[in-house]
Design a protein around this motif. Structure first.
Motif, PDB file in Angstrom:
ATOM      1  N   THR A  22       0.834  -1.200   0.000  1.00 28.46           N
ATOM      2  CA  THR A  22       0.000   0.000   0.000  1.00 28.46           C
ATOM      3  C   THR A  22       0.873   1.257   0.000  1.00 28.46           C
ATOM      4  O   THR A  22       0.548   2.247  -0.670  1.00 28.46           O
ATOM      5  CB  THR A  22      -0.964   0.028   1.201  1.00 28.46           C
ATOM      6  N   THR A  23       1.972   1.219   0.733  1.00 27.88           N
ATOM      7  CA  THR A  23       2.868   2.371   0.761  1.00 27.88           C
ATOM      8  C   THR A  23       3.540   2.572  -0.588  1.00 27.88           C
ATOM      9  O   THR A  23       3.710   3.712  -1.053  1.00 27.88           O
ATOM     10  CB  THR A  23       3.907   2.206   1.876  1.00 27.88           C
ATOM     11  N   ALA A  24       3.920   1.489  -1.257  1.00 25.66           N
ATOM     12  CA  ALA A  24       4.486   1.602  -2.601  1.00 25.66           C
ATOM     13  C   ALA A  24       3.479   2.236  -3.557  1.00 25.66           C
ATOM     14  O   ALA A  24       3.837   3.062  -4.411  1.00 25.66           O
ATOM     15  CB  ALA A  24       4.909   0.222  -3.110  1.00 25.66           C
ATOM     16  N   ALA A  25       2.202   1.860  -3.409  1.00 24.73           N
ATOM     17  CA  ALA A  25       1.166   2.427  -4.273  1.00 24.73           C
ATOM     18  C   ALA A  25       1.011   3.925  -4.036  1.00 24.73           C
ATOM     19  O   ALA A  25       0.816   4.698  -4.981  1.00 24.73           O
ATOM     20  CB  ALA A  25      -0.162   1.716  -4.035  1.00 24.73           C
ATOM     21  N   MET A  26       1.094   4.360  -2.772  1.00 28.18           N
ATOM     22  CA  MET A  26       0.984   5.790  -2.478  1.00 28.18           C
ATOM     23  C   MET A  26       2.153   6.551  -3.095  1.00 28.18           C
ATOM     24  O   MET A  26       1.993   7.637  -3.656  1.00 28.18           O
ATOM     25  CB  MET A  26       0.944   6.029  -0.967  1.00 28.18           C
TER      26      MET A  26
END
Length: 453
Positions: free
Chosen positions: A134-138
Protein backbone atom coordinates in the motif's frame (compact mmCIF):
# COMPACT_ATOMS: atom_id res chain seq x y z
CA UNK A 1 -9.07 -34.62 27.95
CA UNK A 2 -8.82 -31.69 25.49
CA UNK A 3 -12.00 -30.30 23.98
CA UNK A 4 -13.03 -31.11 20.41
CA UNK A 5 -15.36 -29.65 17.79
CA UNK A 6 -18.32 -30.90 19.77
CA UNK A 7 -20.79 -29.84 22.43
CA UNK A 8 -18.20 -30.02 25.20
CA UNK A 9 -19.55 -29.86 28.77
CA UNK A 10 -16.69 -27.61 29.98
CA UNK A 11 -14.69 -24.71 28.59
CA UNK A 12 -11.28 -25.60 27.15
CA UNK A 13 -8.31 -25.94 29.48
CA UNK A 14 -5.82 -23.26 28.37
CA UNK A 15 -3.10 -23.77 30.98
CA UNK A 16 -0.21 -23.99 28.50
CA UNK A 17 -1.54 -21.02 26.52
CA UNK A 18 -1.46 -18.93 29.68
CA UNK A 19 2.08 -20.06 30.53
CA UNK A 20 3.31 -18.96 27.12
CA UNK A 21 1.54 -15.62 27.49
CA UNK A 22 3.28 -15.04 30.80
CA UNK A 23 6.64 -15.75 29.15
CA UNK A 24 5.85 -13.23 26.41
CA UNK A 25 4.75 -10.52 28.86
CA UNK A 26 7.35 -7.75 28.96
CA UNK A 27 9.46 -9.48 26.33
CA UNK A 28 7.21 -9.03 23.28
CA UNK A 29 5.47 -5.63 23.32
CA UNK A 30 1.69 -6.24 23.15
CA UNK A 31 2.52 -9.96 23.33
CA UNK A 32 1.68 -10.60 19.69
CA UNK A 33 2.93 -9.75 16.21
CA UNK A 34 -0.63 -9.32 14.85
CA UNK A 35 -3.21 -7.32 16.80
CA UNK A 36 -6.13 -9.36 15.47
CA UNK A 37 -4.53 -12.56 16.82
CA UNK A 38 -3.95 -11.29 20.34
CA UNK A 39 -5.99 -11.62 23.54
CA UNK A 40 -7.68 -8.25 23.04
CA UNK A 41 -9.82 -9.87 20.31
CA UNK A 42 -10.43 -13.10 22.21
CA UNK A 43 -11.72 -13.33 25.76
CA UNK A 44 -8.68 -13.53 28.04
CA UNK A 45 -9.31 -16.34 30.49
CA UNK A 46 -11.48 -18.45 28.16
CA UNK A 47 -9.93 -18.34 24.71
CA UNK A 48 -6.66 -20.02 23.73
CA UNK A 49 -3.73 -17.70 23.13
CA UNK A 50 -1.45 -19.95 21.08
CA UNK A 51 -2.23 -22.39 18.28
CA UNK A 52 0.22 -25.19 17.49
CA UNK A 53 -1.07 -26.76 14.29
CA UNK A 54 -3.85 -26.76 11.72
CA UNK A 55 -5.29 -29.01 9.05
CA UNK A 56 -8.10 -28.17 6.68
CA UNK A 57 -10.44 -25.77 8.47
CA UNK A 58 -9.44 -26.95 11.96
CA UNK A 59 -6.74 -25.85 14.38
CA UNK A 60 -5.34 -27.21 17.64
CA UNK A 61 -4.05 -25.05 20.46
CA UNK A 62 -0.99 -25.75 22.60
CA UNK A 63 -3.20 -27.53 25.16
CA UNK A 64 -4.54 -29.93 22.51
CA UNK A 65 -8.02 -28.37 22.16
CA UNK A 66 -9.51 -28.57 18.66
CA UNK A 67 -11.47 -25.77 16.97
CA UNK A 68 -13.25 -25.12 13.70
CA UNK A 69 -11.58 -21.91 12.56
CA UNK A 70 -13.42 -18.94 11.05
CA UNK A 71 -10.45 -16.56 10.99
CA UNK A 72 -8.10 -18.73 8.91
CA UNK A 73 -4.94 -16.85 9.82
CA UNK A 74 -6.85 -13.53 9.58
CA UNK A 75 -7.51 -14.19 5.92
CA UNK A 76 -4.53 -15.81 4.18
CA UNK A 77 -5.50 -19.48 4.51
CA UNK A 78 -7.98 -19.73 1.64
CA UNK A 79 -7.53 -23.39 0.71
CA UNK A 80 -7.08 -24.75 4.23
CA UNK A 81 -4.23 -25.45 6.61
CA UNK A 82 -1.54 -27.82 5.28
CA UNK A 83 -3.14 -27.98 1.85
CA UNK A 84 -1.18 -30.57 -0.15
CA UNK A 85 -1.07 -28.64 -3.44
CA UNK A 86 0.69 -25.70 -1.79
CA UNK A 87 2.76 -27.63 0.74
CA UNK A 88 4.15 -29.94 -1.93
CA UNK A 89 5.17 -26.94 -4.06
CA UNK A 90 6.98 -25.44 -1.08
CA UNK A 91 8.76 -28.71 -0.32
CA UNK A 92 9.87 -29.14 -3.94
CA UNK A 93 11.33 -25.64 -4.07
CA UNK A 94 12.96 -26.08 -0.66
CA UNK A 95 15.18 -28.78 -2.19
CA UNK A 96 16.68 -26.14 -4.53
CA UNK A 97 16.93 -23.20 -2.15
CA UNK A 98 15.03 -20.27 -0.67
CA UNK A 99 16.79 -16.99 -1.43
CA UNK A 100 19.45 -16.45 -4.12
CA UNK A 101 22.01 -13.90 -5.22
CA UNK A 102 20.22 -13.26 -8.51
CA UNK A 103 16.56 -13.24 -9.53
CA UNK A 104 14.74 -16.56 -9.89
CA UNK A 105 12.52 -17.87 -12.74
CA UNK A 106 9.56 -18.14 -10.36
CA UNK A 107 9.42 -14.33 -10.21
CA UNK A 108 8.66 -14.24 -13.93
CA UNK A 109 6.30 -17.21 -13.82
CA UNK A 110 4.16 -15.77 -11.02
CA UNK A 111 4.06 -12.31 -12.64
CA UNK A 112 2.81 -13.90 -15.88
CA UNK A 113 0.26 -15.93 -13.95
CA UNK A 114 -1.14 -12.83 -12.23
CA UNK A 115 -1.18 -10.86 -15.49
CA UNK A 116 -3.30 -13.62 -17.02
CA UNK A 117 -5.95 -13.74 -14.30
CA UNK A 118 -6.17 -10.19 -12.91
CA UNK A 119 -7.79 -7.46 -15.02
CA UNK A 120 -5.55 -4.50 -15.84
CA UNK A 121 -2.43 -6.23 -14.41
CA UNK A 122 -0.13 -4.93 -17.13
CA UNK A 123 2.83 -5.00 -14.74
CA UNK A 124 3.47 -6.79 -11.43
CA UNK A 125 5.92 -6.38 -8.53
CA UNK A 126 6.31 -8.45 -5.36
CA UNK A 127 7.24 -7.92 -1.74
CA UNK A 128 6.34 -9.62 1.54
CA UNK A 129 3.55 -7.63 3.24
CA UNK A 130 0.38 -5.77 2.43
CA UNK A 131 1.49 -2.63 4.28
CA UNK A 132 4.60 -2.34 2.08
CA UNK A 133 2.47 -2.71 -1.03
CA UNK A 134 0.00 0.00 0.00
CA UNK A 135 2.87 2.37 0.76
CA UNK A 136 4.49 1.60 -2.60
CA UNK A 137 1.17 2.43 -4.27
CA UNK A 138 0.98 5.79 -2.48
CA UNK A 139 4.52 6.65 -3.56
CA UNK A 140 3.74 5.62 -7.14
CA UNK A 141 0.54 7.67 -7.23
CA UNK A 142 2.32 10.74 -5.92
CA UNK A 143 5.18 10.34 -8.37
CA UNK A 144 2.87 9.77 -11.35
CA UNK A 145 0.52 12.69 -10.62
CA UNK A 146 3.01 15.10 -9.09
CA UNK A 147 0.55 15.57 -6.21
CA UNK A 148 0.72 14.76 -2.50
CA UNK A 149 -2.76 14.39 -1.01
CA UNK A 150 -4.37 10.98 -0.50
CA UNK A 151 -7.99 10.01 0.18
CA UNK A 152 -8.64 6.63 1.77
CA UNK A 153 -11.52 4.45 2.89
CA UNK A 154 -10.84 1.35 4.96
CA UNK A 155 -7.93 -0.09 6.90
CA UNK A 156 -4.52 0.14 5.23
CA UNK A 157 -2.07 -1.10 7.90
CA UNK A 158 0.63 0.59 9.96
CA UNK A 159 2.79 2.82 7.72
CA UNK A 160 2.96 6.57 8.36
CA UNK A 161 0.75 7.78 5.50
CA UNK A 162 -2.27 5.90 6.91
CA UNK A 163 -1.78 5.24 10.61
CA UNK A 164 -1.01 8.92 11.17
CA UNK A 165 -4.71 9.76 10.86
CA UNK A 166 -5.80 7.25 13.52
CA UNK A 167 -5.63 7.41 17.32
CA UNK A 168 -2.32 5.50 17.22
CA UNK A 169 -0.36 8.23 15.51
CA UNK A 170 2.51 8.66 17.99
CA UNK A 171 5.76 9.29 16.17
CA UNK A 172 4.13 10.44 12.92
CA UNK A 173 5.00 14.00 11.80
CA UNK A 174 2.06 16.39 11.57
CA UNK A 175 3.00 17.21 7.97
CA UNK A 176 2.50 13.54 7.05
CA UNK A 177 -0.83 13.33 8.86
CA UNK A 178 -2.12 16.39 7.05
CA UNK A 179 -1.69 14.75 3.63
CA UNK A 180 -4.28 11.98 4.17
CA UNK A 181 -8.04 12.28 4.66
CA UNK A 182 -10.91 9.81 4.67
CA UNK A 183 -14.04 9.37 2.61
CA UNK A 184 -17.14 7.30 3.39
CA UNK A 185 -18.01 4.08 1.61
CA UNK A 186 -21.10 4.28 -0.65
CA UNK A 187 -21.10 8.08 -0.21
CA UNK A 188 -19.95 9.80 -3.39
CA UNK A 189 -20.77 13.20 -1.84
CA UNK A 190 -18.01 12.63 0.72
CA UNK A 191 -15.61 12.09 -2.18
CA UNK A 192 -16.69 15.27 -3.93
CA UNK A 193 -16.29 17.16 -0.67
CA UNK A 194 -12.69 16.02 -0.31
CA UNK A 195 -11.15 15.52 -3.76
CA UNK A 196 -9.36 18.38 -5.46
CA UNK A 197 -6.58 19.16 -7.93
CA UNK A 198 -3.98 18.21 -5.32
CA UNK A 199 -5.29 14.66 -4.84
CA UNK A 200 -2.87 11.99 -6.03
CA UNK A 201 -5.16 9.00 -5.48
CA UNK A 202 -8.16 7.50 -3.80
CA UNK A 203 -7.35 4.18 -2.12
CA UNK A 204 -10.08 2.00 -0.66
CA UNK A 205 -11.11 -1.53 0.17
CA UNK A 206 -13.48 -2.10 -2.76
CA UNK A 207 -15.77 -4.37 -0.76
CA UNK A 208 -16.37 -4.13 2.96
CA UNK A 209 -19.11 -5.52 5.19
CA UNK A 210 -21.50 -2.91 3.81
CA UNK A 211 -22.86 -3.98 0.43
CA UNK A 212 -21.74 -1.81 -2.48
CA UNK A 213 -24.80 0.13 -3.68
CA UNK A 214 -24.36 -0.72 -7.35
CA UNK A 215 -23.10 2.68 -8.47
CA UNK A 216 -20.59 3.95 -5.91
CA UNK A 217 -17.43 2.42 -7.37
CA UNK A 218 -18.44 3.14 -10.97
CA UNK A 219 -19.06 6.79 -10.08
CA UNK A 220 -15.84 6.90 -8.05
CA UNK A 221 -13.98 5.72 -11.15
CA UNK A 222 -15.49 8.60 -13.11
CA UNK A 223 -14.71 11.17 -10.41
CA UNK A 224 -11.07 10.04 -10.24
CA UNK A 225 -10.75 10.41 -13.99
CA UNK A 226 -12.35 13.86 -13.86
CA UNK A 227 -9.81 15.07 -11.29
CA UNK A 228 -6.81 13.20 -12.69
CA UNK A 229 -6.40 11.10 -9.53
CA UNK A 230 -5.52 7.40 -9.56
CA UNK A 231 -7.99 4.84 -8.22
CA UNK A 232 -6.30 2.20 -6.05
CA UNK A 233 -7.99 -0.98 -4.81
CA UNK A 234 -6.61 -2.39 -1.54
CA UNK A 235 -7.48 -6.04 -2.19
CA UNK A 236 -5.92 -7.64 0.88
CA UNK A 237 -9.33 -9.15 1.67
CA UNK A 238 -11.02 -9.29 -1.72
CA UNK A 239 -8.05 -10.51 -3.76
CA UNK A 240 -8.44 -14.18 -4.82
CA UNK A 241 -11.42 -14.44 -2.47
CA UNK A 242 -14.39 -12.75 -4.16
CA UNK A 243 -13.11 -13.84 -7.61
CA UNK A 244 -9.87 -15.16 -9.07
CA UNK A 245 -9.28 -11.71 -10.58
CA UNK A 246 -10.30 -9.91 -7.42
CA UNK A 247 -12.73 -7.03 -7.08
CA UNK A 248 -12.12 -5.72 -10.59
CA UNK A 249 -13.47 -8.98 -12.00
CA UNK A 250 -16.19 -9.32 -9.36
CA UNK A 251 -17.51 -5.77 -9.80
CA UNK A 252 -16.54 -4.92 -13.35
CA UNK A 253 -14.84 -1.68 -12.25
CA UNK A 254 -11.27 -0.91 -13.31
CA UNK A 255 -8.65 0.33 -10.85
CA UNK A 256 -5.39 1.94 -11.87
CA UNK A 257 -3.52 -0.11 -9.26
CA UNK A 258 -4.67 -3.23 -7.39
CA UNK A 259 -2.88 -4.54 -4.31
CA UNK A 260 -2.84 -8.17 -3.19
CA UNK A 261 -1.55 -10.28 -0.30
CA UNK A 262 -3.29 -12.58 2.22
CA UNK A 263 -5.03 -15.31 0.17
CA UNK A 264 -2.65 -15.38 -2.81
CA UNK A 265 -0.32 -18.01 -1.30
CA UNK A 266 -2.46 -19.83 1.31
CA UNK A 267 -0.52 -18.41 4.25
CA UNK A 268 2.97 -17.83 2.88
CA UNK A 269 4.24 -14.22 3.19
CA UNK A 270 3.93 -12.48 -0.15
CA UNK A 271 2.25 -9.38 -1.58
CA UNK A 272 1.88 -7.90 -5.05
CA UNK A 273 1.17 -4.55 -6.65
CA UNK A 274 -0.39 -4.73 -10.11
CA UNK A 275 -1.75 -2.20 -12.55
CA UNK A 276 -1.28 0.10 -15.50
CA UNK A 277 2.08 -0.18 -17.23
CA UNK A 278 2.54 3.58 -17.54
CA UNK A 279 2.16 4.01 -13.77
CA UNK A 280 4.12 0.90 -12.82
CA UNK A 281 6.98 1.86 -15.16
CA UNK A 282 8.06 4.48 -12.63
CA UNK A 283 9.36 1.57 -10.55
CA UNK A 284 12.06 1.10 -13.18
CA UNK A 285 14.05 4.06 -11.86
CA UNK A 286 12.11 7.06 -10.53
CA UNK A 287 10.41 5.32 -7.58
CA UNK A 288 12.74 3.18 -5.48
CA UNK A 289 11.02 0.00 -4.27
CA UNK A 290 13.31 -3.00 -3.79
CA UNK A 291 13.49 -5.61 -1.02
CA UNK A 292 15.90 -8.44 -0.22
CA UNK A 293 13.13 -10.98 0.22
CA UNK A 294 10.79 -9.91 -2.58
CA UNK A 295 11.99 -12.85 -4.68
CA UNK A 296 11.99 -15.45 -1.89
CA UNK A 297 11.15 -18.64 -3.72
CA UNK A 298 9.06 -20.66 -1.26
CA UNK A 299 6.36 -17.98 -1.26
CA UNK A 300 6.54 -17.59 -5.04
CA UNK A 301 6.11 -21.35 -5.50
CA UNK A 302 3.25 -21.37 -3.00
CA UNK A 303 1.47 -18.53 -4.80
CA UNK A 304 1.71 -20.24 -8.20
CA UNK A 305 0.42 -23.51 -6.77
CA UNK A 306 -2.38 -21.73 -4.90
CA UNK A 307 -3.56 -19.75 -7.93
CA UNK A 308 -3.40 -22.82 -10.18
CA UNK A 309 -5.44 -24.87 -7.70
CA UNK A 310 -8.01 -22.10 -7.26
CA UNK A 311 -8.53 -21.81 -10.99
CA UNK A 312 -8.68 -25.55 -11.65
CA UNK A 313 -11.11 -26.28 -8.80
CA UNK A 314 -13.28 -23.12 -9.02
CA UNK A 315 -12.44 -22.34 -5.41
CA UNK A 316 -14.12 -18.92 -5.31
CA UNK A 317 -17.45 -20.35 -6.49
CA UNK A 318 -17.26 -23.14 -3.91
CA UNK A 319 -16.44 -20.70 -1.10
CA UNK A 320 -19.36 -18.51 -2.19
CA UNK A 321 -21.74 -21.50 -2.02
CA UNK A 322 -20.43 -22.51 1.40
CA UNK A 323 -20.61 -18.97 2.71
CA UNK A 324 -24.13 -18.53 1.39
CA UNK A 325 -25.25 -21.64 3.28
CA UNK A 326 -23.78 -20.16 6.43
CA UNK A 327 -25.28 -16.67 6.05
CA UNK A 328 -28.67 -18.03 4.98
CA UNK A 329 -28.68 -20.39 7.94
CA UNK A 330 -27.71 -17.65 10.38
CA UNK A 331 -30.41 -15.30 9.12
CA UNK A 332 -33.01 -18.05 9.39
CA UNK A 333 -31.83 -18.81 12.91
CA UNK A 334 -31.94 -15.14 13.95
CA UNK A 335 -35.53 -14.87 12.69
CA UNK A 336 -36.49 -18.08 14.47
CA UNK A 337 -35.08 -16.82 17.78
CA UNK A 338 -36.57 -13.33 17.22
CA UNK A 339 -33.23 -11.70 18.06
CA UNK A 340 -33.75 -8.46 16.17
CA UNK A 341 -30.54 -6.97 17.61
CA UNK A 342 -28.47 -9.55 15.71
CA UNK A 343 -27.78 -9.39 11.98
CA UNK A 344 -25.39 -10.68 9.33
CA UNK A 345 -23.70 -8.39 6.81
CA UNK A 346 -21.01 -8.66 4.17
CA UNK A 347 -20.63 -11.17 1.38
CA UNK A 348 -20.73 -14.98 1.39
CA UNK A 349 -16.92 -15.20 1.14
CA UNK A 350 -16.51 -12.97 4.22
CA UNK A 351 -19.38 -12.07 6.50
CA UNK A 352 -19.81 -10.32 9.84
CA UNK A 353 -22.19 -11.05 12.71
CA UNK A 354 -23.45 -7.74 14.12
CA UNK A 355 -24.73 -7.21 17.66
CA UNK A 356 -26.56 -3.90 17.98
CA UNK A 357 -28.78 -3.79 21.07
CA UNK A 358 -30.97 -0.81 21.92
CA UNK A 359 -29.22 -0.80 25.30
CA UNK A 360 -26.39 -2.78 26.84
CA UNK A 361 -22.80 -3.29 25.74
CA UNK A 362 -22.31 -4.94 22.32
CA UNK A 363 -18.73 -5.91 23.26
CA UNK A 364 -20.01 -7.73 26.34
CA UNK A 365 -22.53 -9.53 24.16
CA UNK A 366 -19.84 -10.41 21.62
CA UNK A 367 -17.63 -11.75 24.42
CA UNK A 368 -20.40 -13.96 25.77
CA UNK A 369 -21.25 -15.29 22.31
CA UNK A 370 -17.58 -15.99 21.63
CA UNK A 371 -17.33 -17.74 24.99
CA UNK A 372 -20.25 -20.04 24.20
CA UNK A 373 -18.93 -20.83 20.72
CA UNK A 374 -15.47 -21.66 22.12
CA UNK A 375 -17.00 -24.24 24.44
CA UNK A 376 -18.51 -25.84 21.34
CA UNK A 377 -15.21 -25.83 19.42
CA UNK A 378 -15.72 -22.74 17.23
CA UNK A 379 -12.88 -20.21 16.99
CA UNK A 380 -14.61 -16.92 16.13
CA UNK A 381 -13.86 -13.23 16.64
CA UNK A 382 -16.80 -11.68 14.81
CA UNK A 383 -16.25 -12.54 11.15
CA UNK A 384 -16.42 -15.63 8.95
CA UNK A 385 -13.47 -15.94 6.53
CA UNK A 386 -14.51 -19.03 4.60
CA UNK A 387 -11.99 -21.42 3.09
CA UNK A 388 -12.17 -24.21 0.53
CA UNK A 389 -11.78 -26.66 3.43
CA UNK A 390 -14.99 -25.64 5.20
CA UNK A 391 -17.25 -28.55 4.35
CA UNK A 392 -21.07 -28.74 4.32
CA UNK A 393 -20.98 -30.76 7.53
CA UNK A 394 -18.87 -28.03 9.14
CA UNK A 395 -21.53 -25.46 8.27
CA UNK A 396 -24.26 -27.73 9.62
CA UNK A 397 -22.37 -28.12 12.90
CA UNK A 398 -21.57 -24.41 13.07
CA UNK A 399 -25.25 -23.49 12.76
CA UNK A 400 -26.13 -25.96 15.52
CA UNK A 401 -23.42 -24.43 17.73
CA UNK A 402 -24.66 -20.94 16.92
CA UNK A 403 -28.21 -21.88 17.86
CA UNK A 404 -27.22 -23.05 21.34
CA UNK A 405 -24.87 -20.07 21.79
CA UNK A 406 -27.40 -17.49 20.62
CA UNK A 407 -30.05 -18.98 22.90
CA UNK A 408 -27.62 -18.60 25.82
CA UNK A 409 -26.87 -15.01 24.79
CA UNK A 410 -30.55 -14.11 24.41
CA UNK A 411 -31.37 -15.53 27.81
CA UNK A 412 -28.58 -13.46 29.37
CA UNK A 413 -29.77 -10.33 27.57
CA UNK A 414 -33.37 -10.80 28.65
CA UNK A 415 -32.31 -11.37 32.27
CA UNK A 416 -29.81 -8.50 32.24
CA UNK A 417 -27.01 -10.93 33.16
CA UNK A 418 -24.57 -10.66 30.24
CA UNK A 419 -21.65 -9.35 32.30
CA UNK A 420 -22.33 -11.74 35.17
CA UNK A 421 -22.09 -14.76 32.88
CA UNK A 422 -18.70 -13.90 31.42
CA UNK A 423 -15.90 -16.23 32.45
CA UNK A 424 -13.13 -14.11 30.94
CA UNK A 425 -12.24 -10.52 30.09
CA UNK A 426 -14.20 -8.37 27.67
CA UNK A 427 -12.90 -8.34 24.12
CA UNK A 428 -11.82 -4.91 22.97
CA UNK A 429 -13.07 -2.92 20.02
CA UNK A 430 -11.42 -3.89 16.75
CA UNK A 431 -8.85 -1.33 15.65
CA UNK A 432 -10.45 -0.85 12.28
CA UNK A 433 -12.13 2.54 12.16
CA UNK A 434 -12.94 3.09 8.49
CA UNK A 435 -15.28 6.06 8.33
CA UNK A 436 -16.16 9.46 9.79
CA UNK A 437 -12.68 10.40 10.98
CA UNK A 438 -10.05 12.82 9.66
CA UNK A 439 -12.45 14.11 7.04
CA UNK A 440 -11.33 17.06 4.91
CA UNK A 441 -13.42 20.20 5.53
CA UNK A 442 -16.29 20.49 3.10
CA UNK A 443 -15.65 22.54 -0.05
CA UNK A 444 -17.48 25.83 -0.40
CA UNK A 445 -20.78 25.51 -2.29
CA UNK A 446 -19.59 27.46 -5.34
CA UNK A 447 -16.50 25.29 -5.84
CA UNK A 448 -18.49 22.10 -5.31
CA UNK A 449 -21.02 23.15 -7.95
CA UNK A 450 -18.24 23.92 -10.42
CA UNK A 451 -16.71 20.47 -9.83
CA UNK A 452 -20.05 18.68 -10.20
CA UNK A 453 -20.62 20.57 -13.46
Amino acid sequence: MPNHVAFNPEFPDITESNRLWERASGLIPAGTQTLAKGPTQYSNGIAPKCLRRGRGARVWDVDGNEYLDYSMGVGPVILGYCHPAVDEAIQRQLQDGITFSLMHPLEVELAERMRDCIPNAEAVRFCKTGCDITTAAMRLARAYTGRERVLCCGYHSWHDWYIGITDRAAGIPAATRDLTHTIQYNDIASVLDAIDDGTACVILEPLVFEQEDGSFLKTLREVCEQFGALLVFDEMWTGFRCALGGAQEFLGVRADLSLFSKAMANGMPIAAITGRRDVMSLLEKDVFFFTTFGGETLSLAAAIACIDFMEKHHVQAEIARTGQRLTDGLRKLIRKLKMDYVSVSGYPFRSLLNLAPMDGDPLAMKTLLQQELLRRGILWSGTHALSYSHLPEDIEYTLAAYEKSLIALNDAVERGEVLQRLRGDLVQAVFRKTSHFHVKPRLDAGRLNRQLA
